[in-house]
Scaffold this motif. Structure first.
Motif, PDB file in Angstrom:
ATOM      1  N   MET A 157       0.696  -1.365  -0.354  1.00  0.00           N
ATOM      2  CA  MET A 157      -0.320   0.243   0.364  1.00  0.00           C
ATOM      3  C   MET A 157       0.889   1.489  -0.144  1.00  0.00           C
ATOM      4  O   MET A 157      -0.064   2.202  -0.420  1.00  0.00           O
ATOM      5  CB  MET A 157      -0.595   0.486   1.257  1.00  0.00           C
ATOM      6  N   SER A 158       2.127   1.077   0.988  1.00  0.00           N
ATOM      7  CA  SER A 158       2.713   2.397   1.065  1.00  0.00           C
ATOM      8  C   SER A 158       3.744   2.620  -0.293  1.00  0.00           C
ATOM      9  O   SER A 158       3.991   3.411  -0.858  1.00  0.00           O
ATOM     10  CB  SER A 158       3.600   2.099   2.254  1.00  0.00           C
ATOM     11  N   LYS A 159       4.383   1.760  -0.614  1.00  0.00           N
ATOM     12  CA  LYS A 159       4.697   1.823  -2.152  1.00  0.00           C
ATOM     13  C   LYS A 159       4.494   1.729  -3.198  1.00  0.00           C
ATOM     14  O   LYS A 159       4.880   2.775  -4.315  1.00  0.00           O
ATOM     15  CB  LYS A 159       5.723   0.301  -2.290  1.00  0.00           C
ATOM     16  N   PHE A 160       2.814   1.503  -3.209  1.00  0.00           N
ATOM     17  CA  PHE A 160       2.213   1.705  -4.451  1.00  0.00           C
ATOM     18  C   PHE A 160       1.875   2.740  -4.125  1.00  0.00           C
ATOM     19  O   PHE A 160       1.336   3.820  -5.317  1.00  0.00           O
ATOM     20  CB  PHE A 160       0.629   1.123  -4.395  1.00  0.00           C
ATOM     21  N   ALA A 161       1.830   4.044  -3.396  1.00  0.00           N
ATOM     22  CA  ALA A 161       1.744   5.112  -3.004  1.00  0.00           C
ATOM     23  C   ALA A 161       3.321   6.313  -3.590  1.00  0.00           C
ATOM     24  O   ALA A 161       2.686   7.054  -4.407  1.00  0.00           O
ATOM     25  CB  ALA A 161       0.837   5.606  -1.852  1.00  0.00           C
ATOM     26  N   VAL A 162       4.080   5.934  -3.097  1.00  0.00           N
ATOM     27  CA  VAL A 162       5.574   6.164  -3.483  1.00  0.00           C
ATOM     28  C   VAL A 162       5.544   6.116  -4.918  1.00  0.00           C
ATOM     29  O   VAL A 162       6.107   7.222  -5.509  1.00  0.00           O
ATOM     30  CB  VAL A 162       6.365   5.792  -2.824  1.00  0.00           C
ATOM     31  N   ARG A 163       4.753   5.177  -5.471  1.00  0.00           N
ATOM     32  CA  ARG A 163       4.828   5.129  -7.159  1.00  0.00           C
ATOM     33  C   ARG A 163       4.092   6.171  -7.792  1.00  0.00           C
ATOM     34  O   ARG A 163       4.526   6.772  -8.360  1.00  0.00           O
ATOM     35  CB  ARG A 163       3.665   4.243  -7.310  1.00  0.00           C
ATOM     36  N   GLY A 164       3.105   6.226  -7.454  1.00  0.00           N
ATOM     37  CA  GLY A 164       1.880   7.942  -7.411  1.00  0.00           C
ATOM     38  C   GLY A 164       2.294   9.100  -7.134  1.00  0.00           C
ATOM     39  O   GLY A 164       2.248   9.874  -8.050  1.00  0.00           O
ATOM     40  N   PHE A 165       2.959   9.307  -6.114  1.00  0.00           N
ATOM     41  CA  PHE A 165       3.670  10.643  -6.178  1.00  0.00           C
ATOM     42  C   PHE A 165       4.702  10.879  -7.051  1.00  0.00           C
ATOM     43  O   PHE A 165       5.023  11.939  -7.426  1.00  0.00           O
ATOM     44  CB  PHE A 165       4.248   9.940  -4.268  1.00  0.00           C
ATOM     45  N   SER A 166       6.003   9.875  -6.760  1.00  0.00           N
ATOM     46  CA  SER A 166       6.760  10.300  -7.719  1.00  0.00           C
ATOM     47  C   SER A 166       6.202  10.421  -9.242  1.00  0.00           C
ATOM     48  O   SER A 166       6.632  11.498  -9.590  1.00  0.00           O
ATOM     49  CB  SER A 166       7.478   8.558  -7.612  1.00  0.00           C
ATOM     50  N   GLU A 167       5.415   9.981  -9.577  1.00  0.00           N
ATOM     51  CA  GLU A 167       5.202   9.631 -11.272  1.00  0.00           C
ATOM     52  C   GLU A 167       3.806  11.252 -11.298  1.00  0.00           C
ATOM     53  O   GLU A 167       4.573  12.119 -12.098  1.00  0.00           O
ATOM     54  CB  GLU A 167       3.593   8.409 -11.750  1.00  0.00           C
ATOM     55  N   ALA A 168       3.481  11.547 -10.826  1.00  0.00           N
ATOM     56  CA  ALA A 168       2.350  12.852 -10.620  1.00  0.00           C
ATOM     57  C   ALA A 168       3.537  13.986 -10.437  1.00  0.00           C
ATOM     58  O   ALA A 168       3.733  15.117 -11.240  1.00  0.00           O
ATOM     59  CB  ALA A 168       1.292  13.039  -9.483  1.00  0.00           C
ATOM     60  N   LEU A 169       4.484  13.606  -9.183  1.00  0.00           N
ATOM     61  CA  LEU A 169       5.523  14.784  -9.081  1.00  0.00           C
ATOM     62  C   LEU A 169       6.771  14.986 -10.483  1.00  0.00           C
ATOM     63  O   LEU A 169       6.358  16.084 -11.271  1.00  0.00           O
ATOM     64  CB  LEU A 169       6.551  14.779  -7.948  1.00  0.00           C
ATOM     65  N   ARG A 170       6.829  13.927 -11.096  1.00  0.00           N
ATOM     66  CA  ARG A 170       7.380  13.954 -12.587  1.00  0.00           C
ATOM     67  C   ARG A 170       6.451  14.433 -13.395  1.00  0.00           C
ATOM     68  O   ARG A 170       7.168  16.049 -14.265  1.00  0.00           O
ATOM     69  CB  ARG A 170       7.639  12.774 -13.125  1.00  0.00           C
ATOM     70  N   HIS A 171       5.103  14.687 -13.031  1.00  0.00           N
ATOM     71  CA  HIS A 171       4.271  14.914 -14.099  1.00  0.00           C
ATOM     72  C   HIS A 171       4.604  16.730 -14.177  1.00  0.00           C
ATOM     73  O   HIS A 171       4.092  17.705 -14.643  1.00  0.00           O
ATOM     74  CB  HIS A 171       3.062  14.910 -14.590  1.00  0.00           C
ATOM     75  N   GLU A 172       4.213  16.918 -12.185  1.00  0.00           N
ATOM     76  CA  GLU A 172       3.980  18.175 -12.604  1.00  0.00           C
ATOM     77  C   GLU A 172       5.318  18.926 -12.621  1.00  0.00           C
ATOM     78  O   GLU A 172       5.486  20.603 -12.615  1.00  0.00           O
ATOM     79  CB  GLU A 172       3.867  18.623 -10.448  1.00  0.00           C
ATOM     80  N   LEU A 173       6.708  18.563 -12.383  1.00  0.00           N
ATOM     81  CA  LEU A 173       7.545  19.282 -12.571  1.00  0.00           C
ATOM     82  C   LEU A 173       7.935  19.073 -13.821  1.00  0.00           C
ATOM     83  O   LEU A 173       9.186  20.455 -14.329  1.00  0.00           O
ATOM     84  CB  LEU A 173       8.809  18.745 -11.778  1.00  0.00           C
ATOM     85  N   GLU A 174       7.897  18.471 -15.278  1.00  0.00           N
ATOM     86  CA  GLU A 174       7.809  18.596 -16.426  1.00  0.00           C
ATOM     87  C   GLU A 174       8.258  20.132 -16.850  1.00  0.00           C
ATOM     88  O   GLU A 174       7.584  20.877 -16.708  1.00  0.00           O
ATOM     89  CB  GLU A 174       6.770  18.313 -17.479  1.00  0.00           C
TER      90      GLU A 174
END
Length: 279
Positions: A157-174
């Motif tokens: 659960m925590s690592k799926f959330a880390v994945r989501g955070f990482s991907e969303a932040l990557r798009h945010e900082l594009e």
């Protein structure tokens, strides 16, 4: 995207006292990278830092669950290191037990460490990373951010959330100077599963047997994994599988997204059994 040069600048590493964090720190120090090392274990962190020569190394004892302490630590790092162009979030723990065996408090503790600790240090360090000509954030996810096994609910659960955070932040900082990626280790011989936590309701002997069974399945040398993670950071990679098992599971989940557990269940049987008494 231009390749990142880590030599002569500073990389911030969480969970740096042991495991993957310590291995990455040793390799980077040997290449001339300055380091800001974070961990909650002062003695282990000091011991890890004592082995590093030739670069500027600062150590910062902090509980990543304490937001105020994390942001104060980020200020101290910025004061000590004029140019920071990489953050690698290695800090984390594991948790064994079924949903019936785990308490809400135990599951929240792991989420606080694995997810919110990652979010907190990332947010705290982002201004310093933005100030660099180019920077990269490497988040530690896990192969269990791709495939969720029985007996590891809070961890997955925590690592799926880390994945989501990482991907969303990557798009945010594009389009900015800061790139973001995640690494997905599996089968790396770091000892995390042997030193991880388990539900208080779980028989310690059963927990130890399950942990040993999973550790026996690990084949990737941590130094090799550390080198791959550094390379992913330099290349500013968005997604990197670490270890043979990670590549296999990634392929399996892509091929059978709703049926992969049928294949994974048998080899993991001994590692997820939290009910059978030890003979």
């Amino acid at each position: 995207m231009k390749r990142l040069d880590l030599t002569g600048s500073t990389t911030v590493i969480t969970g740096a006292a042991n495991g993957m964090g310590a291995h990455i720190a040793r390799l980077l120090a040997a290449r001339g990278t300055h380091l800001a090392l974070l961990d909650h274990d002062r003695a282990a962190l000091d011991a890890a830092a004592a082995d590093l020569d030739g670069t500027r190394v600062t150590t910062h004892v902090v509980d990543l669950r304490d937001d105020d302490a994390v942001f104060a630590t980020a200020d101290a790092i910025r004061a000590a290191h004029p140019q920071i162009n990489a953050l690698i979030t290695c800090a984390g723990s594991s948790m064994l037990g079924s949903l019936d065996q785990l308490t809400m408090e135990e599951m929240r503790w792991l989420t606080d460490v694995n997810l919110w600790g990652t979010v907190s240090i990332t947010k705290a360090m982002l201004p310093a990373l933005r100030a660099a000509p180019a920077a990269h954030i490497t988040h530690f996810a896990s192969v269990y951010a791709l495939a969720a096994p029985a007996g590891r609910i809070p961890y997955a659960m925590s690592k799926f959330a880390v994945r989501g955070f990482s991907e969303a932040l990557r798009h945010e900082l594009e389009g900015t100077t800061v790139s973001v990626g995640a690494v997905y280790p599996a089968g790396v011989r770091t000892g995390i599963i042997l030193h991880g936590r388990y539900a208080a309701a779980l028989d310690p002997a059963i927990a130890a047997r399950a942990a040993q069974a999973q550790a026996a399945m690990y084949h990737t040398d941590p130094a090799d994994a550390a080198a791959l993670i550094i390379r992913a950071t330099e290349r500013r990679a968005a997604r990197t599988m670490v270890g043979r098992e990670a590549r296999l599971i990634d392929a399996l989940v892509r091929l059978a997204p709703s049926a992969y557990w049928r294949v994974m269940r048998r080899p993991l049987r001994a590692a997820i059994d939290t009910t059978t008494p030890v003979a």
